[in-house]
Scaffold this motif. Structure first.
Motif, PDB file in Angstrom:
ATOM      1  N   MET A 256      19.955  46.051 -33.248  1.00  0.00           N
ATOM      2  CA  MET A 256      20.325  46.044 -31.832  1.00  0.00           C
ATOM      3  C   MET A 256      21.757  45.551 -31.679  1.00  0.00           C
ATOM      4  O   MET A 256      22.098  44.469 -32.152  1.00  0.00           O
ATOM      5  CB  MET A 256      19.377  45.145 -31.033  1.00  0.00           C
ATOM      6  N   LEU A 257      22.592  46.332 -31.020  1.00  0.00           N
ATOM      7  CA  LEU A 257      23.970  45.934 -30.768  1.00  0.00           C
ATOM      8  C   LEU A 257      24.021  45.116 -29.481  1.00  0.00           C
ATOM      9  O   LEU A 257      23.611  45.582 -28.419  1.00  0.00           O
ATOM     10  CB  LEU A 257      24.870  47.161 -30.646  1.00  0.00           C
ATOM     11  N   LEU A 258      24.533  43.893 -29.600  1.00  0.00           N
ATOM     12  CA  LEU A 258      24.520  42.939 -28.494  1.00  0.00           C
ATOM     13  C   LEU A 258      25.939  42.475 -28.198  1.00  0.00           C
ATOM     14  O   LEU A 258      26.702  42.157 -29.111  1.00  0.00           O
ATOM     15  CB  LEU A 258      23.626  41.759 -28.873  1.00  0.00           C
ATOM     16  N   LEU A 259      26.288  42.436 -26.920  1.00  0.00           N
ATOM     17  CA  LEU A 259      27.576  41.923 -26.464  1.00  0.00           C
ATOM     18  C   LEU A 259      27.370  40.559 -25.829  1.00  0.00           C
ATOM     19  O   LEU A 259      26.508  40.392 -24.966  1.00  0.00           O
ATOM     20  CB  LEU A 259      28.194  42.868 -25.434  1.00  0.00           C
ATOM     21  N   ALA A 260      28.169  39.566 -26.247  1.00  0.00           N
ATOM     22  CA  ALA A 260      28.138  38.229 -25.654  1.00  0.00           C
ATOM     23  C   ALA A 260      29.496  37.930 -25.051  1.00  0.00           C
ATOM     24  O   ALA A 260      30.534  38.213 -25.668  1.00  0.00           O
ATOM     25  CB  ALA A 260      27.787  37.182 -26.710  1.00  0.00           C
ATOM     26  N   MET A 261      29.506  37.342 -23.842  1.00  0.00           N
ATOM     27  CA  MET A 261      30.773  37.004 -23.188  1.00  0.00           C
ATOM     28  C   MET A 261      30.639  35.713 -22.396  1.00  0.00           C
ATOM     29  O   MET A 261      29.599  35.437 -21.798  1.00  0.00           O
ATOM     30  CB  MET A 261      31.230  38.140 -22.271  1.00  0.00           C
ATOM     31  N   ASP A 262      31.702  34.914 -22.427  1.00  0.00           N
ATOM     32  CA  ASP A 262      31.761  33.677 -21.642  1.00  0.00           C
ATOM     33  C   ASP A 262      33.210  33.448 -21.224  1.00  0.00           C
ATOM     34  O   ASP A 262      34.107  33.438 -22.066  1.00  0.00           O
ATOM     35  CB  ASP A 262      31.256  32.485 -22.456  1.00  0.00           C
ATOM     36  N   ALA A 263      33.431  33.261 -19.921  1.00  0.00           N
ATOM     37  CA  ALA A 263      34.774  33.002 -19.398  1.00  0.00           C
ATOM     38  C   ALA A 263      34.777  31.752 -18.529  1.00  0.00           C
ATOM     39  O   ALA A 263      35.565  31.635 -17.598  1.00  0.00           O
ATOM     40  CB  ALA A 263      35.271  34.208 -18.604  1.00  0.00           C
ATOM     41  N   SER A 264      33.890  30.805 -18.843  1.00  0.00           N
ATOM     42  CA  SER A 264      33.752  29.605 -18.017  1.00  0.00           C
ATOM     43  C   SER A 264      34.777  28.527 -18.337  1.00  0.00           C
ATOM     44  O   SER A 264      34.875  27.538 -17.616  1.00  0.00           O
ATOM     45  CB  SER A 264      32.338  29.024 -18.172  1.00  0.00           C
ATOM     46  N   THR A 265      35.511  28.687 -19.435  1.00  0.00           N
ATOM     47  CA  THR A 265      36.536  27.714 -19.805  1.00  0.00           C
ATOM     48  C   THR A 265      37.885  28.427 -19.848  1.00  0.00           C
ATOM     49  O   THR A 265      38.009  29.578 -19.415  1.00  0.00           O
ATOM     50  CB  THR A 265      36.230  27.082 -21.173  1.00  0.00           C
ATOM     51  N   ALA A 266      38.889  27.762 -20.392  1.00  0.00           N
ATOM     52  CA  ALA A 266      40.220  28.367 -20.494  1.00  0.00           C
ATOM     53  C   ALA A 266      40.297  29.403 -21.602  1.00  0.00           C
ATOM     54  O   ALA A 266      41.373  29.942 -21.869  1.00  0.00           O
ATOM     55  CB  ALA A 266      41.262  27.280 -20.736  1.00  0.00           C
ATOM     56  N   CYS A 267      39.179  29.690 -22.240  1.00  0.00           N
ATOM     57  CA  CYS A 267      39.133  30.655 -23.336  1.00  0.00           C
ATOM     58  C   CYS A 267      38.082  31.713 -23.030  1.00  0.00           C
ATOM     59  O   CYS A 267      36.924  31.382 -22.765  1.00  0.00           O
ATOM     60  CB  CYS A 267      38.803  29.940 -24.647  1.00  0.00           C
TER      61      CYS A 267
END
Length: 231
Positions: free
Chosen positions: A1-12
């Motif tokens: 299974m190809l999974l995308l993870a994303m987080d933009a809650s910090t300066a990175c």
């Protein structure tokens, strides 16, 4: 299974693509990456650099905060759009869970702290950080009040809040405080993907129609908005 993870809650802006075989590509983009016009282009660049097509995507994991109001909102909106538009499972993970799970600190309570300004922090306390499950809930408290939640044992601190208030934490806890290197100030996309995959297997998905960021408090703009006079 190809999974995308994303987080933009910090300066990175943290992104990762993983499959059942492991990591395909991970990117950490520092700077003004949490603007609305930056997140989705970064996602599509990730697919391009991994030599994969967005049409191959099978699941989406998003960090829901707490942290930057704008960054969190933009990432959550992007994840909801991808999941809804392609009818994919969507998993929500707290940014604090991801940060804690990325720090190997056996025998220590792990305390990810994000700077909430005004001498306050967003934080949580973890006994088994690899599982990404806090002992209690997520809090927004003045630093001293957060530290009062800890017992007499040693604790590991990480995040931009730990960096900013390091001296005050050390004054309060003495040699019971251990500080993670600066590289742990932001959540890693690979760790977020691992937690998301585990929760997906456990059936812990969320409805893209109802998912909202984990803000913990109102934004500064909302707090500054004039109150309506009482009738």
């Amino acid at each position: 299974m190809l999974l995308l993870a994303m987080d933009a809650s910090t300066a990175c802006l943290s992104l990762a693509l993983t499959s059942d075989d492991g990591l395909r590509l991970e990117v950490a983009q520092k700077g003004p990456a949490t603007r609305a016009e930056s997140v989705l282009p970064a996602v599509y660049r990730l697919f391009r650099d991994a030599q994969l097509s967005p049409s191959e995507l099978q699941a989406v994991v998003v960090g829901v905060g707490p942290g930057s109001f704008t960054g969190t909102r933009v990432a959550v909106a992007a994840a909801k759009g991808l999941a809804y538009g392609r009818n994919l499972p969507l998993v929500a993970v707290s940014t604090l869970d991801t940060m804690a799970a990325g720090l190997p600190a056996p025998g220590l309570r792990v305390c990810p702290l994000l700077d909430a300004r005004r001498e306050e922090v967003y934080g949580a306390v973890y006994q088994n950080p690899c599982a990404g499950r806090p002992l209690a809930g997520y809090v927004n408290l003045p630093l001293v009040e957060f530290l009062s939640l800890l017992d007499d044992g040693p604790a590991a601190f990480l995040g931009d809040g730990a960096l900013r208030y390091r001296e005050r934490i050390a004054e309060h806890l003495g040699d019971r405080a251990w500080f993670a290197p600066e590289e742990h100030a932001h959540p890693r996309g690979l760790v977020l993907a691992r937690l998301g995959r585990e929760r997906l297997r456990a059936g812990e998905t969320t409805d893209p129609h109802t998912l909202v960021p984990l803000y913990l408090r109102r934004s500064e703009a909302e707090q500054a908005w004039p109150k309506s006079p009482r009738s």
